[in-house]
Design a protein around this motif. Structure first.
Motif, PDB file in Angstrom:
ATOM      1  N   LEU A   1       0.823  -1.208   0.000  1.00  0.00           N
ATOM      2  CA  LEU A   1       0.000   0.000   0.000  1.00  0.00           C
ATOM      3  C   LEU A   1       0.857   1.257   0.000  1.00  0.00           C
ATOM      4  CD1 LEU A   1      -3.027   0.579  -0.035  1.00  0.00           C
ATOM      5  CD2 LEU A   1      -2.948   0.852   2.439  1.00  0.00           C
TER       6      LEU A   1
ATOM      7  N   SER B   1       1.573   1.746  -3.762  1.00  0.00           N
ATOM      8  CA  SER B   1       0.473   2.116  -4.652  1.00  0.00           C
ATOM      9  C   SER B   1      -0.210   3.417  -4.249  1.00  0.00           C
ATOM     10  CB  SER B   1      -0.567   0.990  -4.683  1.00  0.00           C
ATOM     11  OG  SER B   1      -1.120   0.766  -3.390  1.00  0.00           O
ATOM     12  N   LEU B   2      -0.362   3.673  -2.940  1.00  0.00           N
ATOM     13  CA  LEU B   2      -1.113   4.848  -2.488  1.00  0.00           C
ATOM     14  C   LEU B   2      -0.434   6.169  -2.854  1.00  0.00           C
ATOM     15  CD1 LEU B   2      -3.711   5.625  -1.069  1.00  0.00           C
ATOM     16  CD2 LEU B   2      -2.485   5.581   1.108  1.00  0.00           C
TER      17      LEU B   2
ATOM     18  N   TYR C   1      -2.676   3.564 -15.303  1.00  0.00           N
ATOM     19  CA  TYR C   1      -3.380   4.566 -14.507  1.00  0.00           C
ATOM     20  C   TYR C   1      -2.782   5.962 -14.737  1.00  0.00           C
ATOM     21  CZ  TYR C   1      -5.404   0.601 -11.995  1.00  0.00           C
ATOM     22  OH  TYR C   1      -6.090  -0.540 -11.676  1.00  0.00           O
TER      23      TYR C   1
ATOM     24  N   LEU D   1      -4.414  -2.700  -6.239  1.00  0.00           N
ATOM     25  CA  LEU D   1      -3.006  -2.934  -6.563  1.00  0.00           C
ATOM     26  C   LEU D   1      -2.282  -3.581  -5.390  1.00  0.00           C
ATOM     27  CD1 LEU D   1      -1.794   0.237  -8.528  1.00  0.00           C
ATOM     28  CD2 LEU D   1      -1.902  -2.103  -9.362  1.00  0.00           C
ATOM     29  N   ALA D   2      -2.496  -3.034  -4.193  1.00  0.00           N
ATOM     30  CA  ALA D   2      -1.806  -3.538  -3.012  1.00  0.00           C
ATOM     31  C   ALA D   2      -2.265  -4.950  -2.656  1.00  0.00           C
ATOM     32  CB  ALA D   2      -2.026  -2.587  -1.840  1.00  0.00           C
TER      33      ALA D   2
ATOM     34  N   SER E   1       0.103   0.430 -12.960  1.00  0.00           N
ATOM     35  CA  SER E   1       0.463   1.789 -12.529  1.00  0.00           C
ATOM     36  C   SER E   1       0.710   2.687 -13.732  1.00  0.00           C
ATOM     37  CB  SER E   1       1.710   1.744 -11.633  1.00  0.00           C
ATOM     38  OG  SER E   1       1.493   0.948 -10.502  1.00  0.00           O
TER      39      SER E   1
ATOM     40  N   TRP F   1      -1.004   6.771  -6.603  1.00  0.00           N
ATOM     41  CA  TRP F   1      -2.386   7.143  -6.932  1.00  0.00           C
ATOM     42  C   TRP F   1      -2.693   8.565  -6.484  1.00  0.00           C
ATOM     43  CZ3 TRP F   1      -6.608   8.289  -3.732  1.00  0.00           C
ATOM     44  CH2 TRP F   1      -7.851   8.339  -4.377  1.00  0.00           C
TER      45      TRP F   1
ATOM     46  N   ARG G   1      -8.561   1.821  -6.596  1.00  0.00           N
ATOM     47  CA  ARG G   1      -7.399   1.394  -7.376  1.00  0.00           C
ATOM     48  C   ARG G   1      -6.160   1.119  -6.532  1.00  0.00           C
ATOM     49  NH1 ARG G   1      -7.551   5.028 -12.952  1.00  0.00           N
ATOM     50  NH2 ARG G   1      -9.134   3.767 -14.025  1.00  0.00           N
ATOM     51  N   PRO G   2      -5.766   2.009  -5.620  1.00  0.00           N
ATOM     52  CA  PRO G   2      -4.571   1.686  -4.826  1.00  0.00           C
ATOM     53  C   PRO G   2      -4.755   0.444  -3.965  1.00  0.00           C
ATOM     54  CG  PRO G   2      -5.689   3.626  -3.945  1.00  0.00           C
ATOM     55  CD  PRO G   2      -6.319   3.333  -5.265  1.00  0.00           C
TER      56      PRO G   2
END
Length: 224
Positions: free
Chosen positions: A103, A106-107, A219, A157-158, A216, A110, A153-154
């Motif tokens: 996370l 990805s966070l 996006y 992904l995580a 990623s 995003w 989305r994040p």
């Protein structure tokens, strides 16, 4: 005897009251740079060819106005792949199986995409909410669906990366835990199954790093 199957993922190693589990994610950052100062070997050339291939694949997906950003996603691919492989070695902490790491990758990506997109291309960001050809009566529902899809989305992904790493390790642990009480024939079959599972996990380590980087990139390509 484990009281909980998921206890194999607990960060329990420490030295002088300091946790050292996450140091496995930093070992590669210390070792890898030295290869660029040595005479190229077959290993180095193979590594360079992999970097060129990933860089070429990601460059196709990235918007032409942001060609330099493929370096970020190539680096992310290498970092995730190395951490996935590190977790396959015995007694090494699998950092990529924890949401705190996945996370944290990805966070921030995003959030940066969203801030940059809404500050510079807010008209296009609103246009992404309603796909072309949507009937007027369905537009409010499409805005809600697209907004929820964008917000999760994040998390997807995580969770995708962590869940795939956890699944393989749990299966290997389940098979190996029954070994001491089995016969020689069963143990031989278990060793063969473990080898096949490790081969599969090696492929999963590469595939999941590639999927994380490609998604990623996709996006980021929507921010234009």
């Amino acid at each position: 005897m484990m009281t909980n199957l998921f206890s194999i993922f607990d960060p329990s190693s420490s030295m002088m009251m300091l946790p050292i589990n996450w140091s496995s994610s930093l070992i590669s950052l210390i070792i890898l740079p030295y290869m660029f100062w040595l005479i190229p070997s077959r290993y180095t050339m193979a590594w360079i060819q992999l970097l060129k291939f990933i860089n070429k694949e990601l460059k196709i997906l990235i918007n032409k106005n942001a060609l330099g950003s493929n370096i970020i996603f190539t680096t992310m691919f290498i970092f995730i792949m190395i951490n996935n492989f590190m977790g396959l070695f015995p007694y090494i902490f699998t950092s990529s199986s924890h949401m705190s790491m996945t996370l944290s990758l990805s966070l921030p990506l995003w959030i940066s995409f969203m801030i940059f997109g809404w500050m510079n291309f807010y008209n296009n960001m609103f246009a992404h909410m309603v796909p072309t050809g949507t009937p007027p009566i369905l537009m409010p529902f499409m805005v809600m669906i697209e907004s929820i899809s964008n917000l999760i989305r994040p998390g997807t992904l995580a969770i995708r990366l962590a869940a795939n790493m956890i699944a393989g390790h749990l299966l290997i642990t389940l098979i190996s835990s029954t070994g001491p009480s089995s016969s020689m024939i069963i143990v031989s079959l278990m060793i063969l199954a473990q080898i096949l599972l490790l081969t599969l996990e090696s492929a999963v380590a590469i595939i999941q790093a590639y999927v994380f980087s490609v998604l990623s990139t996709l996006y980021s390509n929507e921010i234009k």
